[in-house]
Design a protein around this motif. Structure first.
Motif, PDB file in Angstrom:
ATOM      1  N   TRP A  74       8.563 -29.170  62.831  1.00 34.36           N
ATOM      2  CA  TRP A  74       7.908 -27.886  63.522  1.00 34.36           C
ATOM      3  C   TRP A  74       8.883 -28.373  64.720  1.00 34.36           C
ATOM      4  CZ3 TRP A  74       5.657 -24.220  62.137  1.00 34.36           C
ATOM      5  CH2 TRP A  74       5.243 -25.241  60.780  1.00 34.36           C
ATOM      6  N   GLY A  75       8.969 -29.540  65.509  1.00 32.76           N
ATOM      7  CA  GLY A  75       9.703 -29.740  67.053  1.00 32.76           C
ATOM      8  C   GLY A  75      10.894 -28.346  67.526  1.00 32.76           C
ATOM      9  N   LEU A  76      11.665 -28.789  65.800  1.00 26.96           N
ATOM     10  CA  LEU A  76      12.890 -27.828  65.921  1.00 26.96           C
ATOM     11  C   LEU A  76      12.283 -26.591  65.865  1.00 26.96           C
ATOM     12  CD1 LEU A  76      15.057 -30.551  63.163  1.00 26.96           C
ATOM     13  CD2 LEU A  76      15.523 -29.807  66.257  1.00 26.96           C
ATOM     14  N   MET A  77      11.811 -25.714  65.006  1.00 30.62           N
ATOM     15  CA  MET A  77      10.718 -24.325  64.289  1.00 30.62           C
ATOM     16  C   MET A  77      11.108 -24.141  65.656  1.00 30.62           C
ATOM     17  SD  MET A  77      11.986 -23.756  61.617  1.00 30.62           S
ATOM     18  CE  MET A  77      12.879 -25.240  61.284  1.00 30.62           C
ATOM     19  N   ALA A  78       9.913 -24.819  66.711  1.00 34.72           N
ATOM     20  CA  ALA A  78      10.210 -24.041  68.302  1.00 34.72           C
ATOM     21  C   ALA A  78      11.595 -23.880  68.321  1.00 34.72           C
ATOM     22  CB  ALA A  78       8.984 -25.255  68.671  1.00 34.72           C
ATOM     23  N   GLY A  79      12.386 -24.920  68.392  1.00 34.99           N
ATOM     24  CA  GLY A  79      13.517 -24.255  69.270  1.00 34.99           C
ATOM     25  C   GLY A  79      14.160 -23.255  68.709  1.00 34.99           C
ATOM     26  N   TYR A  80      13.803 -23.253  67.460  1.00 40.54           N
ATOM     27  CA  TYR A  80      14.416 -21.851  67.009  1.00 40.54           C
ATOM     28  C   TYR A  80      14.015 -20.403  67.733  1.00 40.54           C
ATOM     29  CZ  TYR A  80      17.413 -24.218  63.646  1.00 40.54           C
ATOM     30  OH  TYR A  80      18.186 -25.262  62.904  1.00 40.54           O
ATOM     31  N   LEU A  81      12.924 -20.658  67.106  1.00 42.64           N
ATOM     32  CA  LEU A  81      11.879 -19.567  68.081  1.00 42.64           C
ATOM     33  C   LEU A  81      12.060 -19.043  69.581  1.00 42.64           C
ATOM     34  CD1 LEU A  81       9.441 -17.392  67.344  1.00 42.64           C
ATOM     35  CD2 LEU A  81       8.585 -19.435  68.045  1.00 42.64           C
ATOM     36  N   LEU A  82      12.113 -20.150  70.479  1.00 46.35           N
ATOM     37  CA  LEU A  82      12.435 -20.364  71.282  1.00 46.35           C
ATOM     38  C   LEU A  82      13.843 -19.644  71.504  1.00 46.35           C
ATOM     39  CD1 LEU A  82      12.328 -20.596  74.642  1.00 46.35           C
ATOM     40  CD2 LEU A  82      12.763 -22.796  74.237  1.00 46.35           C
ATOM     41  N   LEU A  83      14.325 -20.074  70.783  1.00 47.31           N
ATOM     42  CA  LEU A  83      15.983 -19.098  71.194  1.00 47.31           C
ATOM     43  C   LEU A  83      16.533 -17.916  70.704  1.00 47.31           C
ATOM     44  CD1 LEU A  83      19.527 -19.830  71.296  1.00 47.31           C
ATOM     45  CD2 LEU A  83      19.161 -20.202  69.016  1.00 47.31           C
ATOM     46  N   GLU A  84      15.292 -17.468  69.778  1.00 48.73           N
ATOM     47  CA  GLU A  84      15.236 -16.144  69.326  1.00 48.73           C
ATOM     48  C   GLU A  84      14.575 -15.411  70.133  1.00 48.73           C
ATOM     49  OE1 GLU A  84      13.293 -13.239  66.128  1.00 48.73           O
ATOM     50  OE2 GLU A  84      12.547 -14.956  66.469  1.00 48.73           O
ATOM     51  N   ILE A  85      13.609 -15.761  71.484  1.00 44.22           N
ATOM     52  CA  ILE A  85      12.902 -15.425  72.578  1.00 44.22           C
ATOM     53  C   ILE A  85      13.960 -14.868  73.406  1.00 44.22           C
ATOM     54  CG2 ILE A  85      10.913 -15.253  73.711  1.00 44.22           C
ATOM     55  CD1 ILE A  85       9.524 -16.982  71.340  1.00 44.22           C
ATOM     56  N   VAL A  86      14.745 -15.773  73.483  1.00 47.04           N
ATOM     57  CA  VAL A  86      15.658 -15.562  74.836  1.00 47.04           C
ATOM     58  C   VAL A  86      16.096 -14.391  74.348  1.00 47.04           C
ATOM     59  CG1 VAL A  86      17.331 -17.190  75.780  1.00 47.04           C
ATOM     60  CG2 VAL A  86      15.191 -18.358  75.747  1.00 47.04           C
ATOM     61  N   THR A  87      17.516 -14.688  73.312  1.00 45.38           N
ATOM     62  CA  THR A  87      18.154 -14.401  72.840  1.00 45.38           C
ATOM     63  C   THR A  87      17.373 -12.231  73.138  1.00 45.38           C
ATOM     64  OG1 THR A  87      19.303 -15.904  71.926  1.00 45.38           O
ATOM     65  CG2 THR A  87      19.911 -13.262  71.244  1.00 45.38           C
ATOM     66  N   LEU A  88      16.588 -12.619  72.126  1.00 46.80           N
ATOM     67  CA  LEU A  88      16.154 -10.887  72.157  1.00 46.80           C
ATOM     68  C   LEU A  88      14.920 -10.424  74.127  1.00 46.80           C
ATOM     69  CD1 LEU A  88      14.237 -11.180  68.953  1.00 46.80           C
ATOM     70  CD2 LEU A  88      16.272  -9.501  69.554  1.00 46.80           C
ATOM     71  N   LEU A  89      14.732 -10.785  74.898  1.00 43.97           N
ATOM     72  CA  LEU A  89      14.585 -10.930  75.468  1.00 43.97           C
ATOM     73  C   LEU A  89      15.195 -10.333  76.838  1.00 43.97           C
ATOM     74  CD1 LEU A  89      11.878 -13.573  76.225  1.00 43.97           C
ATOM     75  CD2 LEU A  89      11.607 -10.882  76.090  1.00 43.97           C
ATOM     76  N   TYR A  90      17.281 -10.711  76.644  1.00 49.28           N
ATOM     77  CA  TYR A  90      18.614  -9.927  77.518  1.00 49.28           C
ATOM     78  C   TYR A  90      18.502  -8.404  77.728  1.00 49.28           C
ATOM     79  CZ  TYR A  90      23.343  -8.819  77.791  1.00 49.28           C
ATOM     80  OH  TYR A  90      24.212  -7.929  78.637  1.00 49.28           O
ATOM     81  N   THR A  91      18.147  -7.448  76.517  1.00 49.55           N
ATOM     82  CA  THR A  91      18.155  -6.069  76.866  1.00 49.55           C
ATOM     83  C   THR A  91      17.194  -5.738  77.444  1.00 49.55           C
ATOM     84  OG1 THR A  91      19.585  -6.186  74.827  1.00 49.55           O
ATOM     85  CG2 THR A  91      18.629  -3.975  75.812  1.00 49.55           C
ATOM     86  N   PRO A  92      15.670  -6.025  77.778  1.00 54.11           N
ATOM     87  CA  PRO A  92      14.791  -5.745  78.013  1.00 54.11           C
ATOM     88  C   PRO A  92      14.893  -6.043  79.523  1.00 54.11           C
ATOM     89  CG  PRO A  92      13.481  -6.865  76.061  1.00 54.11           C
ATOM     90  CD  PRO A  92      15.548  -6.686  75.945  1.00 54.11           C
ATOM     91  N   ILE A  93      15.339  -7.362  79.467  1.00 56.19           N
ATOM     92  CA  ILE A  93      14.854  -7.908  80.613  1.00 56.19           C
ATOM     93  C   ILE A  93      15.293  -7.639  82.428  1.00 56.19           C
ATOM     94  CG2 ILE A  93      14.139  -9.778  82.557  1.00 56.19           C
ATOM     95  CD1 ILE A  93      11.930  -9.333  80.226  1.00 56.19           C
ATOM     96  N   MET A  94      16.901  -7.382  81.145  1.00 57.87           N
ATOM     97  CA  MET A  94      17.642  -6.424  82.129  1.00 57.87           C
ATOM     98  C   MET A  94      17.565  -5.562  82.582  1.00 57.87           C
ATOM     99  SD  MET A  94      21.549  -6.761  81.349  1.00 57.87           S
ATOM    100  CE  MET A  94      21.823  -6.098  79.815  1.00 57.87           C
ATOM    101  N   CYS A  95      17.585  -4.303  81.199  1.00 63.18           N
ATOM    102  CA  CYS A  95      17.360  -3.227  81.444  1.00 63.18           C
ATOM    103  C   CYS A  95      15.820  -2.985  82.642  1.00 63.18           C
ATOM    104  CB  CYS A  95      17.332  -2.487  80.416  1.00 63.18           C
ATOM    105  SG  CYS A  95      18.980  -2.382  79.391  1.00 63.18           S
ATOM    106  N   ASN A  96      14.747  -3.252  82.843  1.00 65.10           N
ATOM    107  CA  ASN A  96      13.480  -3.112  83.174  1.00 65.10           C
ATOM    108  C   ASN A  96      13.957  -3.776  85.001  1.00 65.10           C
ATOM    109  OD1 ASN A  96      11.645  -1.779  81.697  1.00 65.10           O
ATOM    110  ND2 ASN A  96      11.949  -3.620  80.995  1.00 65.10           N
TER     111      ASN A  96
END
Length: 157
Positions: A74-96
């Motif tokens: 479950w901890g590793l799944m949280a790590g995968y989720l964190l990785l996805e969130i950080v990756t997906l935040l790149y475009t909207p945060i940078m662009c905003n």
């Protein structure tokens, strides 16, 4: 019972949809930025990221199947989720924020999150780590491209 691959894929899809719906970035701003002349592969970037996300999901599936339901998993799944969130935040945060420096920082953060996740996953499965290698190889390239765009777009630093 719902298969693990379907749950992992479904969660990844829901997170991607939520981020894209809730945090729309100013893509018009991004597409108007100047790029380095050597950036000839920009059209391939969506395909590259699609492959990386599929590999990441497959990696998570391998980890889940190896030790389903344990607190470590479950901890590793949280790590995968964190990785996805950080990756997906790149475009909207940078662009905003209209800031390539913020984009480069988020890109670098994603690399280090993936590196740490890979080290944590290694005792569970070498194959799962191998499936994270595309991220580890591509993320520095994407971050480098973003960084190289800063001098070409001084107002977007």
């Amino acid at each position: 019972m719902i298969p693990a691959w379907l749950v992992i894929g479904g969660v990844a899809l829901l997170v991607a949809l939520a981020i894209n719906l809730l945090l729309r970035g100013d893509l018009k701003w991004f597409f108007q930025l100047r790029r380095p002349r050597w950036l000839t592969f920009e059209r391939a970037i969506p395909v590259i990221w699609t492959v990386i996300f599929v590999c990441g999901g497959w990696s998570a599936y391998i980890v889940w199947v190896a030790e389903p339901g344990t607190s470590q998993t479950w901890g590793l799944m949280a790590g995968y989720l964190l990785l996805e969130i950080v990756t997906l935040l790149y475009t909207p945060i940078m662009c905003n924020f209209h800031s390539l420096k913020i984009g480069a920082a988020i890109g670098a953060t994603g690399f280090f999150v993936c590196l740490i996740l890979s080290l944590l996953v290694l005792p569970v499965s070498g194959w799962a780590v191998a499936l994270l290698l595309p991220y580890l190889l591509w993320s520095p390239i994407g971050t480098f491209v973003t960084w190289k765009m800063i001098p070409l777009n001084p107002g977007a630093a």
